[in-house]
Design a protein around this motif. Structure first.
Motif, PDB file in Angstrom:
ATOM      1  N   PHE A  80       0.857  -1.180   0.000  1.00 21.08           N
ATOM      2  CA  PHE A  80       0.000   0.000   0.000  1.00 21.08           C
ATOM      3  C   PHE A  80       0.902   1.241   0.000  1.00 21.08           C
ATOM      4  N   PRO A  81       1.532   1.573  -1.132  1.00 20.03           N
ATOM      5  CA  PRO A  81       2.502   2.676  -1.144  1.00 20.03           C
ATOM      6  C   PRO A  81       1.893   4.007  -0.738  1.00 20.03           C
ATOM      7  N   MET A  82       0.600   4.189  -0.979  1.00 26.15           N
ATOM      8  CA  MET A  82      -0.050   5.452  -0.632  1.00 26.15           C
ATOM      9  C   MET A  82      -0.189   5.634   0.872  1.00 26.15           C
ATOM     10  N   PHE A  83       0.022   4.550   1.658  1.00 25.08           N
ATOM     11  CA  PHE A  83      -0.106   4.638   3.111  1.00 25.08           C
ATOM     12  C   PHE A  83       1.249   4.649   3.821  1.00 25.08           C
ATOM     13  N   LYS A  84       2.335   4.613   3.071  1.00 27.85           N
ATOM     14  CA  LYS A  84       3.655   4.544   3.701  1.00 27.85           C
ATOM     15  C   LYS A  84       3.852   5.766   4.602  1.00 27.85           C
ATOM     16  N   GLY A  85       4.223   5.497   5.851  1.00 27.80           N
ATOM     17  CA  GLY A  85       4.425   6.559   6.819  1.00 27.80           C
ATOM     18  C   GLY A  85       3.204   6.891   7.645  1.00 27.80           C
ATOM     19  N   ASP A  86       2.045   6.341   7.281  1.00 27.77           N
ATOM     20  CA  ASP A  86       0.826   6.575   8.067  1.00 27.77           C
ATOM     21  C   ASP A  86       0.777   5.622   9.259  1.00 27.77           C
ATOM     22  N   GLY A  92       3.170  -7.645   7.737  1.00 21.96           N
ATOM     23  CA  GLY A  92       3.894  -8.812   7.278  1.00 21.96           C
ATOM     24  C   GLY A  92       5.076  -8.445   6.407  1.00 21.96           C
ATOM     25  N   PRO A  93       5.963  -9.393   6.155  1.00 17.75           N
ATOM     26  CA  PRO A  93       7.156  -9.113   5.333  1.00 17.75           C
ATOM     27  C   PRO A  93       6.820  -8.622   3.932  1.00 17.75           C
ATOM     28  N   ASP A  94       5.646  -9.006   3.396  1.00 17.88           N
ATOM     29  CA  ASP A  94       5.264  -8.590   2.048  1.00 17.88           C
ATOM     30  C   ASP A  94       4.482  -7.288   2.034  1.00 17.88           C
ATOM     31  N   GLY A  95       4.311  -6.654   3.198  1.00 16.96           N
ATOM     32  CA  GLY A  95       3.569  -5.399   3.269  1.00 16.96           C
ATOM     33  C   GLY A  95       2.097  -5.550   3.547  1.00 16.96           C
ATOM     34  N   ALA A  96       1.598  -6.792   3.658  1.00 14.30           N
ATOM     35  CA  ALA A  96       0.198  -6.986   4.048  1.00 14.30           C
ATOM     36  C   ALA A  96      -0.001  -6.526   5.484  1.00 14.30           C
ATOM     37  N   LEU A  97      -1.186  -6.027   5.787  1.00  9.90           N
ATOM     38  CA  LEU A  97      -1.549  -5.694   7.159  1.00  9.90           C
ATOM     39  C   LEU A  97      -2.251  -6.893   7.792  1.00  9.90           C
ATOM     40  N   TRP A  98      -1.930  -7.153   9.030  1.00 11.48           N
ATOM     41  CA  TRP A  98      -2.547  -8.232   9.789  1.00 11.48           C
ATOM     42  C   TRP A  98      -3.223  -7.630  11.020  1.00 11.48           C
ATOM     43  N   VAL A  99      -4.414  -8.106  11.334  1.00 12.88           N
ATOM     44  CA  VAL A  99      -5.106  -7.626  12.528  1.00 12.88           C
ATOM     45  C   VAL A  99      -5.612  -8.820  13.326  1.00 12.88           C
ATOM     46  N   LEU A 100      -5.704  -8.605  14.635  1.00 11.54           N
ATOM     47  CA  LEU A 100      -6.307  -9.572  15.547  1.00 11.54           C
ATOM     48  C   LEU A 100      -7.564  -8.961  16.147  1.00 11.54           C
ATOM     49  N   GLU A 101      -8.670  -9.673  16.027  1.00 12.66           N
ATOM     50  CA  GLU A 101      -9.889  -9.242  16.698  1.00 12.66           C
ATOM     51  C   GLU A 101      -9.793  -9.528  18.189  1.00 12.66           C
ATOM     52  N   ASP A 102     -10.515  -8.755  18.955  1.00 15.10           N
ATOM     53  CA  ASP A 102     -10.519  -8.905  20.398  1.00 15.10           C
ATOM     54  C   ASP A 102     -11.530  -9.967  20.822  1.00 15.10           C
ATOM     55  N   GLY A 103     -11.308 -10.563  21.981  1.00 11.19           N
ATOM     56  CA  GLY A 103     -12.318 -11.407  22.607  1.00 11.19           C
ATOM     57  C   GLY A 103     -12.231 -12.871  22.238  1.00 11.19           C
ATOM     58  N   GLU A 104     -13.169 -13.631  22.784  1.00 12.92           N
ATOM     59  CA  GLU A 104     -13.226 -15.075  22.538  1.00 12.92           C
ATOM     60  C   GLU A 104     -13.446 -15.335  21.059  1.00 12.92           C
ATOM     61  N   GLY A 105     -12.610 -16.205  20.486  1.00 15.18           N
ATOM     62  CA  GLY A 105     -12.728 -16.498  19.065  1.00 15.18           C
ATOM     63  C   GLY A 105     -12.233 -15.378  18.174  1.00 15.18           C
ATOM     64  N   GLY A 106     -11.387 -14.480  18.714  1.00 19.70           N
ATOM     65  CA  GLY A 106     -10.867 -13.384  17.915  1.00 19.70           C
ATOM     66  C   GLY A 106     -10.086 -13.898  16.714  1.00 19.70           C
ATOM     67  N   ARG A 107     -10.448 -13.405  15.546  1.00 19.13           N
ATOM     68  CA  ARG A 107      -9.841 -13.916  14.315  1.00 19.13           C
ATOM     69  C   ARG A 107      -8.546 -13.177  13.970  1.00 19.13           C
ATOM     70  N   LEU A 108      -7.634 -13.913  13.351  1.00 14.12           N
ATOM     71  CA  LEU A 108      -6.455 -13.359  12.726  1.00 14.12           C
ATOM     72  C   LEU A 108      -6.796 -13.131  11.256  1.00 14.12           C
ATOM     73  N   LEU A 109      -6.691 -11.880  10.805  1.00 16.46           N
ATOM     74  CA  LEU A 109      -7.070 -11.507   9.445  1.00 16.46           C
ATOM     75  C   LEU A 109      -5.883 -10.918   8.715  1.00 16.46           C
ATOM     76  N   ARG A 110      -5.747 -11.268   7.444  1.00 12.46           N
ATOM     77  CA  ARG A 110      -4.721 -10.708   6.562  1.00 12.46           C
ATOM     78  C   ARG A 110      -5.381  -9.750   5.577  1.00 12.46           C
ATOM     79  N   LEU A 111      -4.952  -8.504   5.574  1.00 13.54           N
ATOM     80  CA  LEU A 111      -5.527  -7.480   4.721  1.00 13.54           C
ATOM     81  C   LEU A 111      -4.558  -7.170   3.596  1.00 13.54           C
ATOM     82  N   THR A 112      -4.995  -7.378   2.360  1.00 13.29           N
ATOM     83  CA  THR A 112      -4.161  -7.136   1.189  1.00 13.29           C
ATOM     84  C   THR A 112      -4.877  -6.200   0.242  1.00 13.29           C
ATOM     85  N   ALA A 113      -4.151  -5.771  -0.800  1.00 12.96           N
ATOM     86  CA  ALA A 113      -4.750  -4.911  -1.809  1.00 12.96           C
ATOM     87  C   ALA A 113      -5.684  -5.718  -2.694  1.00 12.96           C
ATOM     88  N   LYS A 114      -6.805  -5.146  -3.070  1.00 10.43           N
ATOM     89  CA  LYS A 114      -7.735  -5.850  -3.962  1.00 10.43           C
ATOM     90  C   LYS A 114      -7.141  -5.985  -5.343  1.00 10.43           C
TER      91      LYS A 114
END
Length: 385
Positions: free
Chosen positions: A318-324, A363-385
């Motif tokens: 996501f080059p447009m977000f670099k530094g954000d 991640g090493p490839d520039g993908a964003l990863w998020v963890l949801e809070d709480g019981e059953g919190g999911r690990l999600l990988r966010l990439t460019a469409k």
């Protein structure tokens, strides 16, 4: 427990933005205003996850669960990694297992033999508890099991107090790898954050073995404050370095007044004397003023976003977000993107993920990863469409 991966496509309509703005990228690259949303892949689910990070140099994510577990996910093959030898935690309220960190200087090593740093809530005498930080060496005899050996507690929040809130205990290494910064919350006790005879409500700067680092700003004063880098904080839930090598933190305000702060050595950030929020019982807190002598937030939020973590984006996906800065939002159920301009900041967008977001990392490839809070919190990988 690891769930079967599935791909989720979030249309732009579900990614609500507070505003759109250019992130200052070259004209031949996509601008932030052209952003159409993330493709989101569900990778796994965990029991009340609190922190996640990639092990430097490896495609391995290590995640902490508040109940006291440390688990891993091998991105290459999708297999879980189970950690034993973890310290006993005082689980309850906001307490339990906290942050996890690895040394960039060990990036060329296999997972076995790495140093692992963990923060957690530790029981004290009577009905007291406090944050602790320790480190150990990993012994991984197979591809799915790692034992933490030679565990040593290297730092303790002082003093231990009653209650189960505001541990903070985020971990961050200096960019040169020589020092460890630890966020130490006010433990919901308020006034100790203005008292440098303790480490509550402060950021401490340590050597890698947990001793006070040379050059800390108050080491020559007549106080037990040789560890303190900054103070007057409430409940820091995220710290990171920006592109200029400056330290920032994000912290919970009381009822209103969540803050993003540029962390300047030796600064008092004012809690609980000044805040842009008010006490939960409605009692007022005096707002900051230009001449109050305290550090001021670069941006503050009322209504709150309830920050869970923060990360400055460095990658190329996501080059447009670099530094954000991306801030994980709990009550806001969102990723909040903040643009930095010198010592000022502004919220540029808010991406609604429909769940409380506890942690965000890259991640090493520039993908964003998020963890949801709480019981059953999911690990999600966010990439460019």
């Amino acid at each position: 427990m690891i769930a079967k991966p599935s791909a989720l496509l979030f249309p732009a309509a579900l990614l609500a933005t507070s505003c759109t703005a250019s992130a200052g990228v070259d004209s031949d690259t996509a601008s932030a205003s052209d952003f159409a949303g993330f493709a989101i892949e569900e990778v796994g689910s965990y029991d009340r996850p609190w922190a996640g990070t990639f092990v430097p140099g490896l495609d391995v994510i290590v995640i902490t669960e508040k109940s006291g577990k440390v688990v891993g996910h091998d991105v290459a093959n999708g297999k879980a990694i189970f950690f034993t030898g973890v310290p006993e935690v005082d689980y309850g309220g906001q307490g339990g297992m906290g942050d996890v960190a690895f040394l960039a200087s060990e990036a060329s090593q296999p997972l076995s033999g790495r140093t692992i740093y963990l923060s957690y809530a530790e029981a004290g005498e009577g009905d007291t508890r406090g944050a602790a930080v320790g480190r150990g060496k990993l012994l991984c005899e197979d591809h799915q099991t790692c034992e933490i050996r030679d565990w040593q507690v290297i730092w303790r929040q002082a003093p231990k107090t009653t209650g189960r809130g505001h541990y903070s205990h985020r971990l961050l290494f200096s960019e040169d790898g020589k020092y460890l910064f630890v966020a130490s919350g006010d433990r919901q006790k308020l006034t100790p954050a203005q008292d440098m005879s303790n480490t509550l409500g402060s950021i401490v700067r340590l050597n890698l073995d947990g001793t006070a680092a040379e050059g800390n700003p108050f080491a020559t004063r007549d106080c037990t404050c040789e560890e303190i880098w900054t103070y007057g904080h409430r409940n820091i839930l995220g710290m990171d370095w920006d592109a200029q090598g400056r330290l920032w933190d994000v912290e919970h305000g009381p009822a209103g007044g969540d803050e993003l702060n540029l962390v300047k050595v030796g600064t008092n950030y004012g809690w609980p004397t000044r805040s842009y929020g008010e006490h939960y019982n409605g009692d007022p807190i005096e707002d900051h003023s230009a001449d109050d002598g305290f550090g001021k937030p670069a941006i503050w939020w009322t209504p709150v976003i309830a920050p869970g973590d923060m990360h400055f984006y460095r990658g190329d996906m996501f080059p447009m977000f670099k530094g954000d800065a991306f801030i994980a939002g709990l009550s806001s159920n969102a990723l909040v993107r903040v643009e930095i301009d010198g010592e000022s900041a502004k919220e540029a967008a808010r991406y609604d993920l429909d769940k409380r977001i506890r942690s965000v990392f890259e991640g090493p490839d520039g993908a964003l990863w998020v963890l949801e809070d709480g019981e059953g919190g999911r690990l999600l990988r966010l990439t460019a469409k």
